[in-house]
Design a protein around this motif. Sequence first.
Motif, PDB file in Angstrom:
ATOM      1  N   ASP A  95     -12.422  30.823  32.822  1.00  0.00           N
ATOM      2  CA  ASP A  95     -12.081  31.941  33.681  1.00  0.00           C
ATOM      3  C   ASP A  95     -10.631  31.871  34.111  1.00  0.00           C
ATOM      4  N   ARG A 132      -9.102  32.206  27.912  1.00  0.00           N
ATOM      5  CA  ARG A 132     -10.347  32.901  28.158  1.00  0.00           C
ATOM      6  C   ARG A 132     -11.328  32.867  26.998  1.00  0.00           C
ATOM      7  N   LEU A 191     -17.364  43.207  31.139  1.00  0.00           N
ATOM      8  CA  LEU A 191     -16.007  43.687  31.311  1.00  0.00           C
ATOM      9  C   LEU A 191     -15.026  43.057  30.325  1.00  0.00           C
ATOM     10  N   TYR A 192     -15.362  41.877  29.837  1.00  0.00           N
ATOM     11  CA  TYR A 192     -14.502  41.160  28.909  1.00  0.00           C
ATOM     12  C   TYR A 192     -15.187  41.131  27.559  1.00  0.00           C
ATOM     13  N   TYR A 212      -9.652  43.180  27.560  1.00  0.00           N
ATOM     14  CA  TYR A 212     -10.057  43.470  28.937  1.00  0.00           C
ATOM     15  C   TYR A 212      -9.252  44.641  29.445  1.00  0.00           C
ATOM     16  N   ASN A 213      -9.906  45.516  30.153  1.00  0.00           N
ATOM     17  CA  ASN A 213      -9.221  46.655  30.766  1.00  0.00           C
ATOM     18  C   ASN A 213      -8.441  47.462  29.731  1.00  0.00           C
ATOM     19  N   THR A 245     -19.467  39.072  31.900  1.00  0.00           N
ATOM     20  CA  THR A 245     -19.161  39.730  33.163  1.00  0.00           C
ATOM     21  C   THR A 245     -17.885  39.129  33.745  1.00  0.00           C
ATOM     22  N   SER A 246     -17.477  39.603  34.887  1.00  0.00           N
ATOM     23  CA  SER A 246     -16.236  39.107  35.473  1.00  0.00           C
ATOM     24  C   SER A 246     -16.372  37.680  35.969  1.00  0.00           C
TER      25      SER A 246
END
Lengths: 112, 114
Positions: free
Chosen positions: A94, A98, B30-31, B50-51, B96-97
């Motif tokens: 995290d 990643r 989300l990722y 992401y995003n 998830t985040s």
Amino acid sequence: LAKTTQPISMDSYEGQEVNITCSHNNIATNDYITWYQQFPSQGPRFIIQGYKTKVTNEVASLFIPADRKSSTLSLPRVSLSDTAVYYCLVGNFDTGRRALTFGSGTRLQVQP
Amino acid sequence: EPEVTQTPSHQVTQMGQEVILRCVPISNHLYFYWYRQILGQKVEFLVSFYNNEISEKSEIFDDQFSVERPDGSNFTLKIRSTKLEDSAMYFCAGRTSGGANEQFFGPGTRLTVL
């Protein structure tokens, strides 16, 4: 990322307990230890994760000694369907890199 | 239980052709990631997303590769001009985040380049 070392392969029989040990001597303070399982021609599947001491879920237990330089995945009473490759991953994905970094894993063969 | 799905399960293509591999991640993830695994070898990271932008990519992910999440549900990997060495299983994954170390993988697409 901490380098991990685990046996290339292990053999067991149905009903036995299997313990797979992973060495990670340069584990960092904020690293977690995570184990994945992969069946042939399938994607890896998360099994268990821990930081220290012992973690247990419905699939396995993870034992981590106080120095955290190694860990042991314990599979109770294996069956033929537990034949798979088991990967030990160390890191804090995290806050750091990643993506997961997989090694060669331990190929577990369960025989009747 | 929600699952990651990937299509097609097997794609055969000629060298030099473009392929698009598709993934439908779990809705609250989300990722997103693409990994590949050449037969008998390790699972290798390709790219994270992401995003609506690439977070990180490996040295494997060169200009021949691109990713897209065009409609908020599908997540695609495009290889513009396939090479023989692109033959592999391609796995999509998501998380998830908060669950960084727990990624959910799809069943994979087996790409065969002839």
